[in-house]
Design an enzyme around this catalytic site. Structure first.
Site, PDB file in Angstrom:
ATOM      1  CD  GLU A 157      -2.920  -1.221   2.235  1.00 36.83           C
ATOM      2  OE1 GLU A 157      -3.072  -0.235   2.970  1.00 36.83           O
ATOM      3  OE2 GLU A 157      -3.542  -2.281   2.374  1.00 36.83           O
ATOM      4  CE  LYS A 206       1.287 -11.814   0.152  1.00 32.75           C
ATOM      5  NZ  LYS A 206       1.809 -10.521  -0.270  1.00 32.75           N
ATOM      6  CG  LEU A 252      17.736  -4.181   7.614  1.00 37.41           C
ATOM      7  CD1 LEU A 252      19.225  -4.228   7.295  1.00 37.41           C
ATOM      8  CD2 LEU A 252      17.419  -5.157   8.747  1.00 37.41           C
ATOM      9  N   GLY A 255      11.732   0.920  14.510  1.00 31.03           N
ATOM     10  CA  GLY A 255      10.674   1.863  14.877  1.00 31.03           C
ATOM     11  C   GLY A 255       9.656   1.220  15.788  1.00 31.03           C
ATOM     12  CB  CYS A 262      -0.625  -7.839   4.579  1.00 30.86           C
ATOM     13  SG  CYS A 262      -1.997  -7.620   3.429  1.00 30.86           S
ATOM     14  CE  LYS A 265      -4.765 -10.582   5.383  1.00 34.89           C
ATOM     15  NZ  LYS A 265      -4.055 -11.609   4.638  1.00 34.89           N
ATOM     16  NE  ARG A 330      -7.277  -3.114   5.777  1.00 36.16           N
ATOM     17  CZ  ARG A 330      -7.450  -3.713   4.599  1.00 36.16           C
ATOM     18  NH1 ARG A 330      -8.200  -4.794   4.512  1.00 36.16           N
ATOM     19  NH2 ARG A 330      -6.872  -3.246   3.517  1.00 36.16           N
TER      20      ARG A 330
HETATM   21  P1  NAD Z   1      -9.993  -5.290   0.854  1.00 30.32           P
HETATM   22  O1  NAD Z   1     -10.804  -5.574   2.057  1.00 30.32           O
HETATM   23  O2  NAD Z   1      -9.510  -3.909   0.593  1.00 30.32           O
HETATM   24  O3  NAD Z   1     -10.791  -5.752  -0.450  1.00 30.32           O
HETATM   25  C1  NAD Z   1     -11.514  -6.952  -0.542  1.00 30.32           C
HETATM   26  C2  NAD Z   1     -12.755  -6.687  -1.374  1.00 30.32           C
HETATM   27  O4  NAD Z   1     -13.411  -7.946  -1.618  1.00 30.32           O
HETATM   28  C3  NAD Z   1     -13.778  -5.790  -0.675  1.00 30.32           C
HETATM   29  O5  NAD Z   1     -14.099  -4.683  -1.509  1.00 30.32           O
HETATM   30  C4  NAD Z   1     -14.985  -6.713  -0.455  1.00 30.32           C
HETATM   31  O6  NAD Z   1     -16.233  -6.047  -0.555  1.00 30.32           O
HETATM   32  C5  NAD Z   1     -14.804  -7.714  -1.572  1.00 30.32           C
HETATM   33  N1  NAD Z   1     -15.485  -9.003  -1.359  1.00 30.32           N
HETATM   34  C6  NAD Z   1     -15.546  -9.747  -0.214  1.00 30.32           C
HETATM   35  N2  NAD Z   1     -16.214 -10.883  -0.441  1.00 30.32           N
HETATM   36  C7  NAD Z   1     -16.578 -10.872  -1.748  1.00 30.32           C
HETATM   37  C8  NAD Z   1     -17.289 -11.786  -2.579  1.00 30.32           C
HETATM   38  N3  NAD Z   1     -17.751 -12.946  -2.119  1.00 30.32           N
HETATM   39  N4  NAD Z   1     -17.493 -11.439  -3.872  1.00 30.32           N
HETATM   40  C9  NAD Z   1     -17.040 -10.269  -4.354  1.00 30.32           C
HETATM   41  N5  NAD Z   1     -16.363  -9.360  -3.617  1.00 30.32           N
HETATM   42  C10 NAD Z   1     -16.131  -9.665  -2.330  1.00 30.32           C
HETATM   43  O7  NAD Z   1      -8.756  -6.310   0.921  1.00 30.32           O
HETATM   44  P2  NAD Z   1      -7.301  -6.127   0.260  1.00 30.32           P
HETATM   45  O8  NAD Z   1      -6.430  -5.335   1.163  1.00 30.32           O
HETATM   46  O9  NAD Z   1      -7.454  -5.727  -1.167  1.00 30.32           O
HETATM   47  O10 NAD Z   1      -6.769  -7.630   0.337  1.00 30.32           O
HETATM   48  C11 NAD Z   1      -7.316  -8.634  -0.481  1.00 30.32           C
HETATM   49  C12 NAD Z   1      -6.412  -9.858  -0.415  1.00 30.32           C
HETATM   50  O11 NAD Z   1      -5.128  -9.544  -0.986  1.00 30.32           O
HETATM   51  C13 NAD Z   1      -6.104 -10.355   0.997  1.00 30.32           C
HETATM   52  O12 NAD Z   1      -5.980 -11.750   0.981  1.00 30.32           O
HETATM   53  C14 NAD Z   1      -4.761  -9.725   1.299  1.00 30.32           C
HETATM   54  O13 NAD Z   1      -4.029 -10.475   2.250  1.00 30.32           O
HETATM   55  C15 NAD Z   1      -4.081  -9.775  -0.035  1.00 30.32           C
HETATM   56  N6  NAD Z   1      -3.054  -8.751  -0.253  1.00 30.32           N
HETATM   57  C16 NAD Z   1      -3.289  -7.461   0.148  1.00 30.32           C
HETATM   58  C17 NAD Z   1      -2.329  -6.484  -0.092  1.00 30.32           C
HETATM   59  C18 NAD Z   1      -2.522  -5.060   0.360  1.00 30.32           C
HETATM   60  O14 NAD Z   1      -1.576  -4.308   0.306  1.00 30.32           O
HETATM   61  N7  NAD Z   1      -3.695  -4.648   0.797  1.00 30.32           N
HETATM   62  C19 NAD Z   1      -1.162  -6.824  -0.780  1.00 30.32           C
HETATM   63  C20 NAD Z   1      -0.967  -8.142  -1.198  1.00 30.32           C
HETATM   64  C21 NAD Z   1      -1.939  -9.103  -0.933  1.00 30.32           C
HETATM   65  C1  UGA Z   2       3.496  -5.705   2.783  1.00 33.47           C
HETATM   66  C2  UGA Z   2       4.579  -6.281   1.850  1.00 33.47           C
HETATM   67  O1  UGA Z   2       5.687  -5.379   1.791  1.00 33.47           O
HETATM   68  C3  UGA Z   2       4.035  -6.495   0.439  1.00 33.47           C
HETATM   69  O2  UGA Z   2       5.021  -7.114  -0.378  1.00 33.47           O
HETATM   70  C4  UGA Z   2       2.803  -7.407   0.528  1.00 33.47           C
HETATM   71  O3  UGA Z   2       2.221  -7.581  -0.739  1.00 33.47           O
HETATM   72  C5  UGA Z   2       1.784  -6.790   1.474  1.00 33.47           C
HETATM   73  O4  UGA Z   2       2.383  -6.597   2.785  1.00 33.47           O
HETATM   74  C6  UGA Z   2       0.609  -7.683   1.664  1.00 33.47           C
HETATM   75  O5  UGA Z   2       0.725  -8.889   1.607  1.00 33.47           O
HETATM   76  O6  UGA Z   2      -0.433  -7.088   1.871  1.00 33.47           O
HETATM   77  P1  UGA Z   2       2.401  -3.321   3.206  1.00 33.47           P
HETATM   78  O7  UGA Z   2       1.809  -3.971   4.407  1.00 33.47           O
HETATM   79  O8  UGA Z   2       1.530  -2.532   2.308  1.00 33.47           O
HETATM   80  O9  UGA Z   2       3.120  -4.436   2.288  1.00 33.47           O
HETATM   81  O10 UGA Z   2       3.545  -2.328   3.682  1.00 33.47           O
HETATM   82  P2  UGA Z   2       5.105  -2.450   4.033  1.00 33.47           P
HETATM   83  O11 UGA Z   2       5.806  -1.368   3.333  1.00 33.47           O
HETATM   84  O12 UGA Z   2       5.617  -3.819   3.865  1.00 33.47           O
HETATM   85  O13 UGA Z   2       5.087  -2.094   5.594  1.00 33.47           O
HETATM   86  C7  UGA Z   2       4.498  -2.964   6.541  1.00 33.47           C
HETATM   87  C8  UGA Z   2       4.742  -2.438   7.940  1.00 33.47           C
HETATM   88  O14 UGA Z   2       6.122  -2.561   8.293  1.00 33.47           O
HETATM   89  C9  UGA Z   2       4.409  -0.958   8.112  1.00 33.47           C
HETATM   90  O15 UGA Z   2       3.813  -0.764   9.373  1.00 33.47           O
HETATM   91  C10 UGA Z   2       5.756  -0.270   8.053  1.00 33.47           C
HETATM   92  O16 UGA Z   2       5.786   0.955   8.737  1.00 33.47           O
HETATM   93  C11 UGA Z   2       6.628  -1.303   8.729  1.00 33.47           C
HETATM   94  N1  UGA Z   2       8.056  -1.234   8.345  1.00 33.47           N
HETATM   95  C12 UGA Z   2       8.436  -1.446   7.065  1.00 33.47           C
HETATM   96  C13 UGA Z   2       9.009  -0.993   9.333  1.00 33.47           C
HETATM   97  O17 UGA Z   2       8.685  -0.794  10.523  1.00 33.47           O
HETATM   98  N2  UGA Z   2      10.337  -0.976   8.977  1.00 33.47           N
HETATM   99  C14 UGA Z   2      10.737  -1.201   7.700  1.00 33.47           C
HETATM  100  O18 UGA Z   2      11.982  -1.185   7.450  1.00 33.47           O
HETATM  101  C15 UGA Z   2       9.774  -1.437   6.718  1.00 33.47           C
END
Ligand code: NAD
Ligand code: UGA
Length: 444
Positions: A157, A206, A252, A255, A262, A265, A330
């Site tokens: 993000e 992953k 590294l 903080g 992510c 969880k 979150r």
């Molecule tokens: P999110 O909550 O932002 O989005 C999920 C979306 O799915 C919601 O808009 C919800 O309404 C929709 N949804 C739920 N049930 C549904 C259904 N049955 N049919 C259609 N839509 C439905 O979640 P997110 O942060 O985008 O994460 C999604 C997945 O990707 C998770 O498994 C997460 O671990 C993974 N992931 C997230 C990130 C990230 O940076 N947020 C990065 C990599 C992987």
């Molecule tokens: C992380 C992974 O970096 C992504 O590759 C992955 O796709 C994603 O989770 C996911 O599965 O959702 P994200 O959670 O968006 O991405 O952000 P990060 O930049 O990884 O930071 C995660 C947390 O670690 C933050 O709270 C950040 O402040 C902290 N962080 C990060 C530190 O405290 N120190 C660091 O050196 C780097």
């Protein structure tokens, strides 16, 4: 060019994935059960804050390559690929809650009318790809052919669009190599290395990746705690370590610890998966424990600096999102740090440039200021929890005049310690010495 449907298409990953595939020239339908989010997207309003995404969505909607719906049958009518990007949150026991995934698989099966490659992008426990295969198989019309491919997502993000279009690697897992190769073609233009493996291995890659990154951060936070006691500077330690190519300098930054939707969880889910399969995931447990400590230690430092008690103290908090450049709160460190300080009687006034809009729901007892300066006004301590650029550029002389006591506890190490001392602040950061230390204390 392909017809793609993204299930969960209004979420962080779904919206980014859909917009990026559309930008690469594909026709994309984003399907989501969240009617409000879909209605907003139809008006060109983004339900989330993510730099560069709004422009990308609007451009591709205008070009007719991207649209949104809440109807599965409409979304799947032309689709060759259905990417699943639904949420997989922690359930009460630490395992991943697969309700959204199960429901998506069922509804895909009931709505699909032509051959479909179902690509799972959500982060799911090892074996969930097989679960999707079983659910779809049991709910489809007999003659509709499908394959399942795992394609974990690695975007962050705050830099989601850039990460999506410039991935370090694409991981694909399937029992059917031909299906994985067809998904690989969708990524051809990105010039990223593509690895094809089996379903379960892709799913494990992953979890192992996220857990390794969380481990790196917890490791440096453990070193930071030692640095504070021993008079070393963790920023310099990390710089020195990072120059070793085998270690690398990324992740590294010591903080207040890792948060977000992510890492917390996913580390929990991997620990749960291991424990329920007869393994003993002691490293993962320590990684989580150190992370909890990082948040507690920060509060402890504020308490100690304020004379041993927070009761009746006014504390300004800068930064509510779990990291900079996102509005996502979150599992943000701010939630636990603020709750703990409030439990001890502190009056907390917070500011965040983007995430503040979620504060009334998530932090109902916290006053929200309109600027960092307003938060600082009359504060006994100022605590930094997110490294937003605008906090790095604050007029610190003005901050000092506004505060009741010039005390800054910096959970993200964004300021130079000697400059802060010159400005007259008591400045406590993570893993950096705060007082000059007699070498004699440590020799021998
Ligand atoms: P999110 O909550 O932002 O989005 C999920 C979306 O799915 C919601 O808009 C919800 O309404 C929709 N949804 C739920 N049930 C549904 C259904 N049955 N049919 C259609 N839509 C439905 O979640 P997110 O942060 O985008 O994460 C999604 C997945 O990707 C998770 O498994 C997460 O671990 C993974 N992931 C997230 C990130 C990230 O940076 N947020 C990065 C990599 C992987
Ligand atoms: C992380 C992974 O970096 C992504 O590759 C992955 O796709 C994603 O989770 C996911 O599965 O959702 P994200 O959670 O968006 O991405 O952000 P990060 O930049 O990884 O930071 C995660 C947390 O670690 C933050 O709270 C950040 O402040 C902290 N962080 C990060 C530190 O405290 N120190 C660091 O050196 C780097």
């Amino acid at each position: 060019m392909a017809n793609i449907c993204v299930i969960g298409g209004a979420g962080y990953v779904g919206l980014t994935t859909g917009a990026c595939f559309a930008d690469l020239g594909n026709t994309v339908v984003g399907l989501d059960i969240n009617r409000e989010r879909v209605a907003q997207l139809e008006k060109g309003i983004l339900p989330i804050y993510e730099p560069g995404l709004e422009e990308l969505v609007q451009r591709n909607v205008a070009a007719g390559r991207l649209r949104f719906t809440t109807e599965y049958s409409e979304a799947l009518a032309e689709a060759e690929f259905a990417f699943i990007t639904v949420d997989t949150p922690s359930s009460f026991d630490g395992g991943a809650d697969l309700n959204s995934l199960r429901s998506a698989a069922e509804q895909i099966a009931q709505a699909m009318r032509k051959p479909l490659i179902i690509v799972n992008k959500s982060t799911v426990p090892v074996g969930a790809g097989d679960l999707v295969t079983t659910i779809v198989d049991q709910n489809r019309l007999d003659d509709v052919y499908f394959q399942v491919v795992s394609n974990p997502e690695f975007l962050r993000e705050g830099s989601a669009v850039r990460d999506c279009l410039n991935p370090d690697r694409i991981i694909l897992g399937s029992a059917d190599r031909g299906a994985a190769e067809r998904v690989a073609k969708l990524y051809e233009t990105l010039n990223a290395p593509i690895m094809i493996t089996d379903l379960r291995t892709a799913e494990m890659i992953k979890y192992a990746s996220n857990s390794f990154l969380a481990t790196k951060i917890s490791f440096i936070n453990e070193i930071a705690a030692m640095c504070e006691q021993l008079g070393a500077d963790v920023k310099e330690v990390a710089r020195g370590m990072g120059q070793d190519k085998r270690i690398g300098s990324a992740f590294l930054d010591a903080g207040v610890g890792w948060g977000g939707s992510c890492f917390p969880k996913d580390v929990r889910a991997l620990e749960y998966m291991a424990a329920t399969h007869g393994c003993h995931p002691q490293l993962l447990r320590a990684v989580m424990d150190i992370n909890r400590d990082a948040r507690r230690r920060l509060v402890q430092r504020v308490r100690e600096a304020l004379g041993g008690a927070l009761d009746g103290k006014r504390v300004a908090v800068l930064g509510l999102s779990f990291k900079e450049n996102t509005d996502d709160m979150r599992d943000a460190p701010s939630l636990t740090v603020i709750h703990q300080m409030q439990n001890e009687g502190a009056k907390v006034v917070a500011f965040d440039p983007v995430a503040a809009r979620h504060a009334p729901r998530l932090l109902p007892h916290t006053e929200i200021a309109v600027s960092a300066y307003e938060a600082a006004r009359g504060a006994d301590a100022l605590v930094i929890l997110t490294a937003w650029n605008e906090f790095k550029q604050l007029d610190l002389e003005r901050v000092k005049v506004l505060m009741a006591t010039p005390l800054i506890v910096d959970g993200r190490n964004i300021y130079d310690a000697s400059r802060m001392a010159d400005l007259g602040f008591q400045y406590l950061s993570v893993g950096r010495p705060t007082a000059s230390i007699s070498l004699a204390e440590f020799v021998g």
